[in-house]
Design an enzyme around this catalytic site. Structure first.
Site, PDB file in Angstrom:
ATOM      1  N   CYS A   2      50.448 -26.659  23.596  1.00 51.62           N
ATOM      2  CA  CYS A   2      51.035 -27.730  22.561  1.00 51.62           C
ATOM      3  C   CYS A   2      50.098 -28.781  22.522  1.00 51.62           C
ATOM      4  CB  CYS A   2      52.083 -28.381  23.347  1.00 51.62           C
ATOM      5  SG  CYS A   2      53.472 -27.120  23.578  1.00 51.62           S
ATOM      6  N   ARG A  28      46.689 -26.947  17.975  1.00 50.78           N
ATOM      7  CA  ARG A  28      47.109 -26.389  19.290  1.00 50.78           C
ATOM      8  C   ARG A  28      48.411 -25.994  19.305  1.00 50.78           C
ATOM      9  NH1 ARG A  28      44.080 -28.791  23.270  1.00 50.78           N
ATOM     10  NH2 ARG A  28      45.626 -28.095  24.773  1.00 50.78           N
ATOM     11  N   TRP A  77      53.831 -24.929  20.681  1.00 52.21           N
ATOM     12  CA  TRP A  77      53.529 -23.775  20.555  1.00 52.21           C
ATOM     13  C   TRP A  77      54.803 -23.338  21.311  1.00 52.21           C
ATOM     14  CZ3 TRP A  77      52.539 -19.469  23.568  1.00 52.21           C
ATOM     15  CH2 TRP A  77      52.389 -18.200  22.855  1.00 52.21           C
ATOM     16  N   ASN A 103      53.309 -29.822  27.849  1.00 50.90           N
ATOM     17  CA  ASN A 103      52.595 -28.760  27.333  1.00 50.90           C
ATOM     18  C   ASN A 103      52.548 -28.097  28.748  1.00 50.90           C
ATOM     19  OD1 ASN A 103      50.592 -26.997  26.565  1.00 50.90           O
ATOM     20  ND2 ASN A 103      48.889 -28.606  26.591  1.00 50.90           N
ATOM     21  N   GLY A 104      52.948 -26.868  28.600  1.00 54.61           N
ATOM     22  CA  GLY A 104      52.904 -25.969  29.850  1.00 54.61           C
ATOM     23  C   GLY A 104      54.051 -24.970  29.863  1.00 54.61           C
ATOM     24  N   GLU A 471      34.829  -8.069  16.925  1.00 57.80           N
ATOM     25  CA  GLU A 471      35.040  -9.231  16.438  1.00 57.80           C
ATOM     26  C   GLU A 471      35.454  -9.322  14.921  1.00 57.80           C
ATOM     27  OE1 GLU A 471      35.164 -13.647  15.789  1.00 57.80           O
ATOM     28  OE2 GLU A 471      35.706 -12.073  17.435  1.00 57.80           O
ATOM     29  N   LYS A 475      39.162 -11.091  13.602  1.00 58.07           N
ATOM     30  CA  LYS A 475      39.059 -11.845  12.488  1.00 58.07           C
ATOM     31  C   LYS A 475      40.001 -11.575  11.503  1.00 58.07           C
ATOM     32  CE  LYS A 475      37.844 -14.591  14.264  1.00 58.07           C
ATOM     33  NZ  LYS A 475      37.265 -14.819  15.451  1.00 58.07           N
ATOM     34  N   GLU A 478      43.827 -11.413  12.869  1.00 65.77           N
ATOM     35  CA  GLU A 478      44.506 -12.631  13.393  1.00 65.77           C
ATOM     36  C   GLU A 478      44.719 -13.686  12.312  1.00 65.77           C
ATOM     37  OE1 GLU A 478      40.537 -14.554  15.129  1.00 65.77           O
ATOM     38  OE2 GLU A 478      42.529 -15.374  16.011  1.00 65.77           O
ATOM     39  N   HIS A 494      36.724  11.302  18.658  1.00 59.12           N
ATOM     40  CA  HIS A 494      37.335  11.596  20.055  1.00 59.12           C
ATOM     41  C   HIS A 494      38.804  11.085  19.717  1.00 59.12           C
ATOM     42  CE1 HIS A 494      33.636  12.592  21.894  1.00 59.12           C
ATOM     43  NE2 HIS A 494      33.104  11.445  21.361  1.00 59.12           N
ATOM     44  N   LYS A 588      44.919 -22.795  19.125  1.00 57.97           N
ATOM     45  CA  LYS A 588      43.615 -22.921  19.046  1.00 57.97           C
ATOM     46  C   LYS A 588      42.988 -22.763  20.818  1.00 57.97           C
ATOM     47  CE  LYS A 588      39.253 -23.249  18.223  1.00 57.97           C
ATOM     48  NZ  LYS A 588      38.588 -22.106  17.329  1.00 57.97           N
TER      49      LYS A 588
HETATM   50  C1  AGP Z   1      39.582 -16.219  18.418  1.00 63.22           C
HETATM   51  O1  AGP Z   1      39.293 -16.608  16.881  1.00 63.22           O
HETATM   52  C2  AGP Z   1      40.769 -16.475  19.069  1.00 63.22           C
HETATM   53  N1  AGP Z   1      41.249 -17.988  18.596  1.00 63.22           N
HETATM   54  C3  AGP Z   1      40.980 -16.235  20.289  1.00 63.22           C
HETATM   55  O2  AGP Z   1      40.859 -15.299  20.510  1.00 63.22           O
HETATM   56  C4  AGP Z   1      39.858 -17.272  21.336  1.00 63.22           C
HETATM   57  O3  AGP Z   1      38.634 -16.731  21.043  1.00 63.22           O
HETATM   58  C5  AGP Z   1      40.429 -16.976  22.666  1.00 63.22           C
HETATM   59  O4  AGP Z   1      41.529 -17.401  22.898  1.00 63.22           O
HETATM   60  C6  AGP Z   1      39.247 -17.688  23.619  1.00 63.22           C
HETATM   61  O5  AGP Z   1      39.360 -19.076  23.440  1.00 63.22           O
HETATM   62  P1  AGP Z   1      38.130 -19.810  24.287  1.00 63.22           P
HETATM   63  O6  AGP Z   1      36.825 -19.255  23.503  1.00 63.22           O
HETATM   64  O7  AGP Z   1      38.529 -21.236  23.732  1.00 63.22           O
HETATM   65  O8  AGP Z   1      38.142 -19.805  25.465  1.00 63.22           O
END
Ligand code: AGP
Length: 593
Positions: A2, A28, A77, A103-104, A471, A475, A478, A494, A588
């Protein structure tokens, strides 16, 4: 995961100060938001006034809240309790005079709740957080407020950060164990937040709370204590290096697009400035007996790319591991081992957990991280800032290519050809600029229009193009919510090729390297099953239904290649009408396990 922000000072527009802080922290967590104010004047039993809502802040205001200079707020969150107005933070005690933001996860909240309910406490929400403020209320009946917060916090199990306010006192009491907190030193006013970017408009002088530190924040001072012993701690004041404009969108509609366009400049900076650091880390790797790169999500794909880059350039084996899995196979780590943790935020709990377990074996810890003062940055033996600047879009872009740029420099430095590494990055900078040209972006928006109703998109590659495919797929899925998978091209036959039907979009990364021929064969196998082939390559080929030219810049081709995929994911999301900066169900930095 959060965002929390608190203010105590002289400004009567405290509610707006806090709301602006929450907007900066919304990446966040954006399931709900809320602000609590202590109205000015009329004695010390005044009630806290709260405004909280499910959903994003958007253009909501707090003009309807009373004027106040003693305020805090939260963006959520959701973990415990669904997304609703009542479960939004802040939460208050039975008297309405103590409020909390959190937060947690409080792992033992149910037991606490049972005990408190027996002594008459009534709960309005389904959250773990609300239980904590009732526990503080209970203790504050007998001991002073700060001590009550300290005692309650020490009974909370799990990784948490809380800020608590009480109408009797004019101070915010905050404690952390796991989730990040930073205090900001102002002039006759002070601030506290989950991360430093929200403090930039107000102050650059900060102290990052360590685990089990308790901060008492009032108008004219901030005192730090050990939350277990209560002993005073001298704050470690640090000066933030980022500027306010860096955390603003500027002329761009979304942070993600701004951050995509910042990449050529960042790669050029790293090429120009990080050569010396590359020598140092190359020497650490050379001296280590077993090197392991660890990260999560996008950072884990940078780790995989790192192992390919070192194998290819430096002829050195480097292991790569996912943070959440690394902890299960540590037995081979020794004090001679080196663990390199990669993280944009430096707060990802799975990566921190892996690093802490690795440390217990005596292994050395090096961190490549983007956020100054983050937990990983502070806990590592040695560290290097990526230098990508603040990354606000939840989908990581420039931090990923920044990581790749450092890894390329390290691999070349390992062979003693640091200059060659810098030269190849400068070529990659030019190739990156080319795929960001308006004419090239038009080609991508045209492709996005064509693919926007796709239910599945696949990406294939071999060697360095395998993590590129992973990757690219991440992208796309997500932020556009289209199901996408990245495959090692050799794995197609396979099993996974069974997924391909007539018209299924398949992205094939075909750089000019030893994988070209076999990769092309993979593209042809997909085509034979009706796949619609999107070729990202240095030369056209008839097997491509849609061709995206990318200059050949050797091992660094992975950088412009992934930028093309980032742009495709972005424009697919725009075409589908979704928010690329704050995709559903994500945040994030993932500060819970
Ligand atoms: C990537 O676009 C995501 N936001 C997520 O997979 C991110 O890379 C992952 O949570 C790791 O975050 P960090 O690099 O802040 O440790």
């Amino acid at each position: 995961m959060c965002g929390i922000f608190g203010y105590v000072g002289k400004r009567m527009d405290g509610p707006s100060v806090v709301l602006e802080g929450l907007k900066t922290l919304e990446y966040r967590g954006y399931d709900s938001w809320g602000v609590a104010v202590v109205p000015e004047g009329n004695g010390n039993r005044k009630k806290i006034v709260i405004k909280k809502r499910a959903g994003k802040i958007g253009d909501a205001t707090v003009d309807d809240l009373p004027k106040s200079s003693y305020v805090f707020g939260h963006t959520r969150w959701a973990t415990h309790g669904g997304v609703s107005d009542i479960n939004a933070h802040p939460h208050v005690d039975c008297t309405g005079t103590i409020a909390i933001i959190h937060n947690g996860i409080i792992e033992n909240y149910e037991d606490m709740k049972k005990v408190l309910a027996k002594s008459g406490h009534r709960f309005a929400s389904d959250t773990d957080t609300e239980v904590a403020v009732h526990l503080i209320e209970e203790y504050a009946k007998r001991i002073m407020f700060t001590k009550a917060v300290q005692r309650a916090f020490n009974e909370m199990e799990g990784l948490n950060a809380i800020i608590v306010l009480d109408t009797r006192e004019r101070q915010l009491v905050a404690v952390r164990n796991g989730s990040p907190l930073v205090v900001g030193f102002g002039d006759g006013e002070n601030f506290i937040a989950s991360d430093a970017t929200a403090l930039l408009p107000h102050t650059k002088q900060v102290h990052f709370l360590e685990d089990n530190e308790l901060a008492v924040v009032s108008d004219d001072n901030i005192h730090i204590y050990n939350a277990q012993t209560g002993s005073r701690i001298r704050p470690k004041k640090q000066l933030l290096t980022w500027s306010v404009t860096q955390v603003e969108k500027g002329k761009f509609p979304f942070f993600m697009l701004k951050e995509i366009h910042e990449q050529p400049g960042i790669i050029a900076d790293i090429a120009a400035t990080a050569g010396g650091q590359a020598e140092k880390i190359a020497a650490r790797i050379r001296a280590s007996f077993g090197t392991y790169m660890v990260g999560c999500g996008t950072a884990s794909y940078a780790c995989i790319a790192g192992s390919y880059l070192f194998a290819k350039i430096a002829k050195r084996h480097i292991n790569s591991a996912i943070g959440s899995e690394f902890g299960y196979n540590l037995d081979f780590l020794t004090p001679k081992s080196l663990v390199i943790a990669l993280s944009q935020s430096g707060e990802t709990m799975d990566t921190l957990d892996a690093v802490r377990k690795a440390r217990s074996t005596g292994a050395g810890i090096f961190a490549l991280v983007n956020v100054l003062g983050s937990t990983l940055y502070r806990e590592a033996d040695a560290k290097l800032l990526i230098g990508a600047g603040p990354e606000k879009g939840v989908a990581s872009t420039k931090a990923f290519t920044g990581m790749l740029a450092h890894l390329i420099l390290w691999a070349y430095a390992y062979t003693g050809n640091g200059k060659e590494g810098q030269a190849i990055l400068m070529k990659a900078t030019r190739a990156a600029k080319e795929v960001l040209l308006p004419s090239y972006v038009t080609k991508i928006t045209k492709l996005a229009k064509r693919l926007k109703r796709s239910r599945h998109i696949y990406a294939i590659g071999r060697g360095l193009s395998y993590p590129t495919s992973l990757e690219a797929a991440l992208k796309i899925k997500e932020i556009s919510y289209i199901h996408a998978e990245g495959f090692a091209a050799g794995e197609l036959k396979h099993g996974v090729i069974a997924l391909v039907e007539k018209g299924t979009p398949c992205i094939a990364f075909l750089p000019n390297d030893e994988t070209y021929g076999a990769n092309l064969a993979g593209a042809m196998e997909l085509k034979a099953r009706g796949g619609y082939i999107i070729g990202i390559s240095y030369k056209p080929h008839e097997v491509f239904d849609y061709y995206m030219p990318v200059k050949d810049v050797g091992e660094a081709t992975i950088i412009p290649n992934i930028i093309v995929a980032q742009l495709l994911a972005y424009y697919l999301t725009i075409e589908r009408g979704f928010d690329p900066d704050m995709p559903r169900n994500l945040a994030k930095s993932v500060t819970v396990k």
